[in-house]
Design an enzyme around this catalytic site. Structure first.
Site, PDB file in Angstrom:
ATOM      1  N   HIS A 102      87.721  88.658  12.204  1.00 28.48           N
ATOM      2  CA  HIS A 102      87.679  87.663  11.131  1.00 28.48           C
ATOM      3  C   HIS A 102      89.070  87.082  10.887  1.00 28.48           C
ATOM      4  CE1 HIS A 102      86.433  86.766   6.666  1.00 28.48           C
ATOM      5  NE2 HIS A 102      86.566  85.671   7.393  1.00 28.48           N
ATOM      6  N   GLU A 105      89.936  84.877  13.735  1.00 29.26           N
ATOM      7  CA  GLU A 105      89.260  83.578  13.612  1.00 29.26           C
ATOM      8  C   GLU A 105      90.091  82.624  12.755  1.00 29.26           C
ATOM      9  OE1 GLU A 105      86.455  81.711  10.497  1.00 29.26           O
ATOM     10  OE2 GLU A 105      85.587  83.591  11.209  1.00 29.26           O
ATOM     11  N   HIS A 106      90.646  83.145  11.662  1.00 33.02           N
ATOM     12  CA  HIS A 106      91.478  82.312  10.785  1.00 33.02           C
ATOM     13  C   HIS A 106      92.808  81.961  11.451  1.00 33.02           C
ATOM     14  CE1 HIS A 106      89.624  82.567   6.599  1.00 33.02           C
ATOM     15  NE2 HIS A 106      88.768  83.222   7.366  1.00 33.02           N
ATOM     16  N   GLU A 203      89.082  86.897   0.380  1.00 30.05           N
ATOM     17  CA  GLU A 203      87.714  86.460   0.695  1.00 30.05           C
ATOM     18  C   GLU A 203      86.765  87.651   0.742  1.00 30.05           C
ATOM     19  OE1 GLU A 203      85.257  84.691   4.519  1.00 30.05           O
ATOM     20  OE2 GLU A 203      87.360  84.101   4.278  1.00 30.05           O
TER      21      GLU A 203
END
Length: 971
Positions: A102, A105-106, A203
């Protein structure tokens, strides 16, 4: 990121025909025919064609290829659709919960070799006419899709995406920003306490505050305990700070390699151009490796297991004393077996969908819980699928009872099977879904094939839906107990099943906060003074980098001149009863809408309108009880719904239209049946079944309560708008926190007699021909005349007892039933909702102008696209922006204005809002004409303190600062 409980059948709902909207049949030069010219074994730009298959069900040609040098897999779906899509996905299989896929991905989107500026991904939003740009982290893959209708734009975005995923900068500073870091609470004050910060860290704290997502994550981790599914791919907040920058870079090196990649393209652009660009800009620089990312099968348990988890209490739960969840989840077969997955998906729908399903009857109707558990049905998102069934909103003492009911219902299904009519209804639903046209078909297709393809399933086989349907019918014909045998095998005799319960814990959030404090303390206690100084200096460096104006000149961009100067005209005709007819290539489907005004409804009934809309198609009508009604709707239509509509007037800010929208669709052969169902709903709806109503009320209240943590920003926005316009006030009543609280109070009522009395009163005003503004029909030219006749008959039927049927239009001019609120006084209001969340949802809204006003094209909101910070208002008022900034803002605005419209939705702007194509074109010309001077004037006019009228709403944890501030209303 978190587990997605979407079955193959649910995903398939997104798959709908979206053929060329400007021609009625394929031309000889169509994309599908061009793709058929490729031959297996053919070499194209470093790729070898493996398979070429026509898929007439979906009006496409599939071309499957592999990359010679790296082994990268490639699928192209050629289709006469101008909304072209690209996607690349990597199998990402973490073995810990640090959230490495994750965070990666960012981070790959924070600059690359060819495009080293910070955040090129987000800057491309303003340099492109994309119809979609995003990235997803699933449990075992990461996907990067985009779509656009512009060929040049496709090449630009493809270049940025390829460079981002294969050649990212992966700077340490980007890791701190996107992943996690220790930083002073006030970065400019070295004496302020050190805290955890980071985009993904925050998040995931928000994600884990949602009890539904928390439960789904626990269920997956515990059902698949022996490999990658046992960890949190999105990142568990307390584990994220264990990830290092070096580990992130290593994960990229092993997982983001062409040998571990699957490329997918879709649309009418030539495949050869895509292959050439992908080869030249990326794949030519790689050699084949063995990524070793395969997911092994989960070893099957020899006996069932049980487990329990806790969560935070829900202040808005329909019944505070019943907040437990219980679910039984079964491990099924490998998702690469396409037909088995298709069968189990259909079986799941037969078991749980609608009031005629066995589990609905046994679990929902006894009112043991408020709704099915948040994870329910078939889930094909992991290598081996699962099926889950259970309840939420139940009392702890009902746990054993629910387990027994689940077991007994499975036995009943094995013994009795399913009614043939329900199976027919399900196959009818598939037929409609294959014919329905959507605007995002490419994205839906990419999502549909992603999981199976990720585990080396055949994506082309997944597309041959009619073959699976035919095979399913044949299996039933050969063995009438085909489905019962599946239930026996996968559920009755399956020892790999998990029963997971969840209950609220009053101090849950306090325990989470304490655990985070302990984690933070362990990180801090080993720091030297030099370490603390370095953290402070790095915090200042990051702050400076974030504040610095970035040079984005390296990025490709479209020009304003690339935007089409005019919009295509959508021909519509109004005739007969007040109906708008729009001839479109709807592929054998008929779409019907009707707008009914709320203007005569007494104010005391308005809070009930959303509930009325929810239940009016689910309580029974005419000679049909609610089960029979549901069955007929599934057999004869693609769905029937009623929804609230609050439409601001295009000319006056304090004028709006209030009403309900009736919507349905059906195959051409079923038009008479569809209108017969609407006639019964208008003339003879059922309202008196209190037990049925209570079930619907509880389910609705639970759904609204669950939605707040997931869509808190939308609720904040609704509340902030409430005091600015009359339309905003009514929208809050219909869909905001006020409606959530109203439904909670209604669900808590021991006697629903008051509600039962209100529903017929509402029906008298809303389902009234005199209050029906007008109707709309979208279908093919060949079917329009017959549909018009059926609609005329329906209108006469529902107006049979009325002498006067008012027409609300004349000579093809649109008249809406707008209500002007004479005494509405906008006011500034700051509201704080005390909610049990560890994060805040914040919204500020500003009263501006209606659609037709010249300043609407100079929308201050578009200024926010020019600056990511709140100080952008002062920046805009000062005029410190360039023509390039203005052009990029225009591209961003036109990207939304020119988004594709499905045939079913053509003409709806005119029908719902009275906005004609001519008004849209005029607005378009004003957008093109917006200048630097215009934007400065607008910023001064609407953002200056003392002139702007704004509302602010925050949803978040208890905060004494707001309680002490008299300018805030704390609820």
């Amino acid at each position: 990121m978190l587990r997605q409980t979407r079955s193959v059948f649910q995903k398939f709902r997104c798959l709908s025909f979206n053929g060329q909207q400007h021609t009625w049949r394929l031309k000889s030069t169509s994309a599908t025919e061009r793709a058929l010219q490729y031959q297996p074994g053919q070499k194209v730009h470093g790729f070898t064609v493996r398979e070429v298959v026509a898929v007439p069900d979906l009006f496409l040609t599939a071309v499957k290829l592999t990359h010679d040098k790296t082994g990268a897999q490639y699928l192209h779906a050629a289709r006469d659709d101008s909304n072209n899509l690209f996607s690349v996905q990597f199998r990402t299989t973490p073995m810990d919960s640090t959230g490495v896929p994750h965070i990666l991905e960012h981070t790959v989107l924070c600059g690359s070799e060819k495009y080293p500026c910070r955040d090129p991904f987000f800057k491309m939003l303003n340099r492109s006419l994309s119809t979609f740009m995003n990235a997803f982290t699933a449990s075992d893959y990461t996907m990067y899709p985009f779509s656009t209708q512009n060929g040049k734009d496709f090449q630009n975005l493809l270049s940025v995406y390829l460079d981002a995923v294969f050649f990212p900068c992966l700077r340490e500073q980007d890791f701190w920003q996107e992943g996690w870091r220790l930083e002073n609470e006030n970065p400019t004050d070295p004496s302020s306490p050190l805290v955890f910060k980071g985009v993904v860290f925050n998040e995931m704290k928000g994600a884990f505050s949602d009890n539904e997502r928390l439960y789904a994550q626990h269920l997956q981790n515990k059902l698949y305990p022996d490999h990658t599914y046992s960890v949190v791919s999105g990142g568990e907040p307390l584990a994220i700070p264990d990830l290092t920058w070096e580990q992130l870079k290593q994960f990229h090196a092993t997982h983001y390699h062409p040998s571990n990649a699957r490329f997918f393209t879709y649309g009418d652009l030539p495949l050869e151009n895509h292959l050439k660009q992908i080869q030249e800009e990326a794949l030519s620089r790689f050699e084949r490796i063995e990524p070793n990312t395969e997911v092994p099968s989960q070893p099957h348990w020899t006996s069932p297991r049980e487990d329990h988890v806790t969560c935070s209490p829900d202040a808005l739960a329909p019944d505070p004393t019943r907040q437990n969840t219980l679910c039984v989840s079964y491990l099924l077969g490998d998702i690469t077996d396409t037909f088995e997955g298709f069968t189990l998906s259909l079986l799941s729908s037969l078991m749980i969908s609608g009031p005629n399903s066995p589990f609905y009857k046994s679990l929902i109707e006894p009112k043991i819980g408020t709704d099915f558990s948040c994870v329910v049905g078939y889930d094909g998102s992991t290598k081996e699928a699962s099926f889950s069934i259970g309840l939420q909103g139940m009392a702890e003492e009902d746990t054993e009872r629910v387990k027994e009911i689940i077991s007994q219902t499975i036995d009943d299904i094995i013994e009795n099977g399913f009614e043939e009519e329900r199976i027919e209804a399900l196959l009818h639903k598939i037929e409609i879904q294959m014919k329905h046209q959507s605007t995002n078909f490419g994205l839906s297709l990419a999502s549909y094939i992603a999981s199976s393809w990720n585990h080396d399933g055949d994506p082309v086989e997944l597309l041959r839906i009619s073959e699976s349907v035919a095979k399913f019918k044949q299996a039933l014909k050969e063995n009438p107990r085909f489905l019962q045998d599946k239930v026996k095998h996968y559920f009755k005799e399956n020892t790999h099943r998990l029963t997971l319960s969840m209950s609220p814990e009053d101090d849950y959030l306090e325990k989470q906060a304490k655990a985070e404090e302990e984690k933070l303390h362990k990180k801090i206690e080993v720091l030297s003074d030099g370490d603390r100084k370095e953290i402070y200096e790095k915090g200042l460096e990051l702050l400076a980098a974030q504040s610095k104006t970035q040079d984005a000149s390296c990025l490709p961009a479209l020009k304003v001149s690339d935007i089409e100067p005019t919009i295509p005209i959508t021909p519509v005709e109004t005739r007969g009863v007040p109906v708008q007819y729009c001839e479109q290539p709807t592929n054998g489907l008929v779409y019907f809408r009707a707008m009914c005004s709320l203007n005569t409804l007494p104010d005391d009934l308005k809070l009930y309108v959303p509930l009325f809309c929810s239940v009016i198609t689910k309580m029974g009508c005419g000679d049909l009880d609610y089960r029979q009604q549901a069955q007929q709707m599934e057999m004869r239509t693609g769905g029937m719904s009623v929804s609230t509509q609050v439409i601001p007037d295009s000319n006056h800010l304090d004028t709006f239209e209030q009403g309900i929208l009736l919507f349905s669709s059906c195959l051409e052969r079923n038009v008479p049946h569809m209108f017969e169902l609407w006639s019964d709903i208008f003339n003879k709806p059922h309202f008196n079944d209190e037990e049925r109503l209570r079930v619907l009320v509880m389910m609705s209240a639970q759904e609204l309560a669950n939605g707040i943590s997931y869509s808190g920003h939308m609720y904040a926005m609704s509340r902030a708008s409430r005091y600015l316009t009359p339309a905003g006030d009514l929208q809050e009543t219909f869909g905001g926190i006020e409606q959530v609280k109203f439904m909670k109070r209604t669900a808590e009522m021991s006697d629903l007699t008051h509600v039962i009395r209100a529903l017929p009163r509402i029906k008298k005003h809303l389902l009234n021909p005199a209050n029906m503004r007008w109707c709309a029909v979208n279908t093919t030219p060949q079917k329009m005349s017959d549909t018009a006749a059926q609609l005329e008959s329906f209108m006469k039927d529902v107006a049979a007892n009325r002498r006067d049927h008012k027409r609300l239009f004349l000579n093809d001019c649109v008249f809406t039933c707008c209500l002007q609120v004479q005494n509405f006084q906008p006011c500034q209001m700051k509201t704080y909702f005390d909610m049990p969340f560890p994060v805040h949802f914040v919204s500020e809204t500003i009263r501006t102008v209606p659609f037709s006003h010249q300043d609407y094209a100079r929308d201050p909101n578009s200024l926010q696209t020019l600056s990511a910070f709140h100080k952008g208002v002062d920046w805009a008022k000062s005029g410190r922006f360039t023509q390039q900034d203005i052009d990029e803002a225009k591209l961003s605005v036109f990207s939304a204005v020119d988004s594709p419209v499905a045939p079913a939705d053509k003409g709806m702007g005119r029908f719902l809002s009275g906005i004609t194509d001519e008004m849209k074109q005029s607005h378009r010309e004003r957008l093109f004409a917006v200048s630097h001077k215009h934007l400065v004037e607008v910023a001064e006019r609407y953002f200056t303190v003392g002139q702007k009228m704004f509302g602010v709403t925050i949803l978040g944890p208890e905060n004494d600062t707001f309680k002490r501030d008299p300018s805030w209303l704390v609820l």
